[in-house]
Design a protein around this motif. Structure first.
Motif, PDB file in Angstrom:
ATOM      1  N   GLU A   1       0.683  -1.268  -0.006  1.00  0.00           N
ATOM      2  CA  GLU A   1       0.141  -0.157   0.001  1.00  0.00           C
ATOM      3  C   GLU A   1       0.978   1.277   0.124  1.00  0.00           C
ATOM      4  OE1 GLU A   1      -1.162   0.595   4.797  1.00  0.00           O
ATOM      5  OE2 GLU A   1      -2.137  -0.626   3.516  1.00  0.00           O
ATOM      6  N   LYS A   2       2.186   1.145   0.333  1.00  0.00           N
ATOM      7  CA  LYS A   2       2.878   2.356   0.416  1.00  0.00           C
ATOM      8  C   LYS A   2       3.475   2.634  -0.848  1.00  0.00           C
ATOM      9  CE  LYS A   2       4.448   0.998   4.791  1.00  0.00           C
ATOM     10  NZ  LYS A   2       5.434  -0.151   5.568  1.00  0.00           N
ATOM     11  N   THR A   3       3.212   1.827  -1.959  1.00  0.00           N
ATOM     12  CA  THR A   3       3.434   1.780  -3.321  1.00  0.00           C
ATOM     13  C   THR A   3       2.273   2.411  -4.256  1.00  0.00           C
ATOM     14  OG1 THR A   3       3.468  -0.170  -4.043  1.00  0.00           O
ATOM     15  CG2 THR A   3       5.466   0.272  -2.813  1.00  0.00           C
ATOM     16  N   ILE A   4       1.228   2.760  -3.670  1.00  0.00           N
ATOM     17  CA  ILE A   4       0.152   3.094  -4.666  1.00  0.00           C
ATOM     18  C   ILE A   4       0.433   4.316  -5.492  1.00  0.00           C
ATOM     19  CG2 ILE A   4      -1.953   4.250  -4.554  1.00  0.00           C
ATOM     20  CD1 ILE A   4      -2.656   2.785  -1.903  1.00  0.00           C
ATOM     21  N   PHE A   5      -0.015   4.080  -6.874  1.00  0.00           N
ATOM     22  CA  PHE A   5       0.004   5.227  -7.683  1.00  0.00           C
ATOM     23  C   PHE A   5      -1.244   5.094  -8.664  1.00  0.00           C
ATOM     24  CE2 PHE A   5       1.471   1.113  -9.553  1.00  0.00           C
ATOM     25  CZ  PHE A   5       1.125   1.060 -10.886  1.00  0.00           C
ATOM     26  N   ILE A   6      -1.423   6.042  -9.313  1.00  0.00           N
ATOM     27  CA  ILE A   6      -2.809   6.198  -9.995  1.00  0.00           C
ATOM     28  C   ILE A   6      -2.586   6.173 -11.566  1.00  0.00           C
ATOM     29  CG2 ILE A   6      -4.642   7.966 -10.638  1.00  0.00           C
ATOM     30  CD1 ILE A   6      -4.093   9.191  -7.962  1.00  0.00           C
ATOM     31  N   LYS A   7      -3.143   5.420 -12.072  1.00  0.00           N
ATOM     32  CA  LYS A   7      -3.166   5.460 -13.854  1.00  0.00           C
ATOM     33  C   LYS A   7      -4.494   4.586 -14.076  1.00  0.00           C
ATOM     34  CE  LYS A   7      -0.608   3.793 -17.714  1.00  0.00           C
ATOM     35  NZ  LYS A   7       0.678   3.505 -18.387  1.00  0.00           N
ATOM     36  N   TYR A   8      -5.360   5.524 -14.349  1.00  0.00           N
ATOM     37  CA  TYR A   8      -6.772   4.946 -14.778  1.00  0.00           C
ATOM     38  C   TYR A   8      -7.364   4.074 -13.815  1.00  0.00           C
ATOM     39  CZ  TYR A   8      -4.181   5.908 -19.441  1.00  0.00           C
ATOM     40  OH  TYR A   8      -3.586   6.611 -20.452  1.00  0.00           O
ATOM     41  N   GLY A   9      -6.995   4.479 -12.547  1.00  0.00           N
ATOM     42  CA  GLY A   9      -7.453   3.855 -11.413  1.00  0.00           C
ATOM     43  C   GLY A   9      -6.270   3.742 -10.424  1.00  0.00           C
ATOM     44  N   LEU A  10      -6.582   3.161  -9.249  1.00  0.00           N
ATOM     45  CA  LEU A  10      -5.555   2.978  -8.068  1.00  0.00           C
ATOM     46  C   LEU A  10      -5.023   1.639  -8.322  1.00  0.00           C
ATOM     47  CD1 LEU A  10      -4.753   5.160  -6.045  1.00  0.00           C
ATOM     48  CD2 LEU A  10      -6.568   3.865  -4.317  1.00  0.00           C
ATOM     49  N   TYR A  11      -3.602   1.760  -8.144  1.00  0.00           N
ATOM     50  CA  TYR A  11      -2.856   0.387  -8.221  1.00  0.00           C
ATOM     51  C   TYR A  11      -1.957   0.654  -7.317  1.00  0.00           C
ATOM     52  CZ  TYR A  11      -5.047  -0.035 -12.775  1.00  0.00           C
ATOM     53  OH  TYR A  11      -5.966  -0.250 -13.752  1.00  0.00           O
ATOM     54  N   CYS A  12      -1.028  -0.503  -6.769  1.00  0.00           N
ATOM     55  CA  CYS A  12       0.259  -0.719  -6.193  1.00  0.00           C
ATOM     56  C   CYS A  12       0.823  -1.612  -6.634  1.00  0.00           C
ATOM     57  CB  CYS A  12      -0.136  -0.808  -4.583  1.00  0.00           C
ATOM     58  SG  CYS A  12      -0.991  -2.430  -4.128  1.00  0.00           S
ATOM     59  N   TRP A  13       2.223  -1.584  -6.463  1.00  0.00           N
ATOM     60  CA  TRP A  13       3.221  -2.707  -6.883  1.00  0.00           C
ATOM     61  C   TRP A  13       3.096  -3.834  -5.679  1.00  0.00           C
ATOM     62  CZ3 TRP A  13       6.357  -2.506 -10.794  1.00  0.00           C
ATOM     63  CH2 TRP A  13       6.394  -1.123 -11.676  1.00  0.00           C
ATOM     64  N   THR A  14       3.326  -4.952  -6.407  1.00  0.00           N
ATOM     65  CA  THR A  14       3.146  -6.299  -5.659  1.00  0.00           C
ATOM     66  C   THR A  14       4.622  -6.761  -5.624  1.00  0.00           C
ATOM     67  OG1 THR A  14       2.900  -7.498  -7.507  1.00  0.00           O
ATOM     68  CG2 THR A  14       0.772  -7.055  -5.980  1.00  0.00           C
ATOM     69  N   MET A  15       5.340  -6.390  -6.410  1.00  0.00           N
ATOM     70  CA  MET A  15       6.804  -6.917  -6.474  1.00  0.00           C
ATOM     71  C   MET A  15       8.076  -5.587  -6.396  1.00  0.00           C
ATOM     72  SD  MET A  15       6.389 -10.030  -7.000  1.00  0.00           S
ATOM     73  CE  MET A  15       7.708 -10.922  -7.825  1.00  0.00           C
TER      74      MET A  15
END
Length: 134
Positions: free
Chosen positions: A55-69
């Motif tokens: 959750e600390k790596t959340i970014f926005i690009k056509y929605g809300l995403y986060c990195w899993t790797m």
């Protein structure tokens, strides 16, 4: 995709895990006859982030995403990766292998032992589901 981790990197303490000295790696390989050079495929992206850190790596690009790797650009990515490979190959480093972040050298004093050294390395990569570039 480029994600700005400036604020996250400022908030994280620095991991001072040392990278190997390239001169020592070269010196420890000088007397060897046979070498294989391997490079990890998408090195950092092979490290799974803990659920609570994603959750600390959340970014926005056509929605809300986060990195899993682990993404490129995190302050401690290099140290984390080096620690991981040092742990995986701890019994080989110095004996038949040298590693600098995502670059790996499988080395053998004699041609006839090289296939065994290479197989030992590739089996560990396979066990950990780590990929290398062809």
């Amino acid at each position: 995709m480029c994600t700005d981790f400036t604020n996250l990197n400022k908030a994280c303490p620095k991991d001072y895990f040392p990278l190997p000295c390239l001169g020592r790696l070269v010196d420890r390989s000088a007397r060897y006859e046979v070498f294989d050079f391997l490079e990890a495929s998408r090195g950092y992206h092979q490290i799974l982030l803990e659920q609570e850190d994603q959750e600390k790596t959340i970014f926005i690009k056509y929605g809300l995403y986060c990195w899993t790797m682990m993404p490129f650009g995190l302050k401690n990515a290099g140290a984390t990766y080096q620690r991981m490979v040092n742990s995986i190959f701890s019994d080989q480093i110095g004996r038949n292998m040298e590693i600098y972040v995502d670059d790996m050298l499988v080395k053998s004093e004699r041609q006839e032992e090289h296939l065994g050294n290479r197989e030992e390395t590739l089996m560990k990569l396979k066990e950990r589901h780590l990929r290398i570039n062809p």
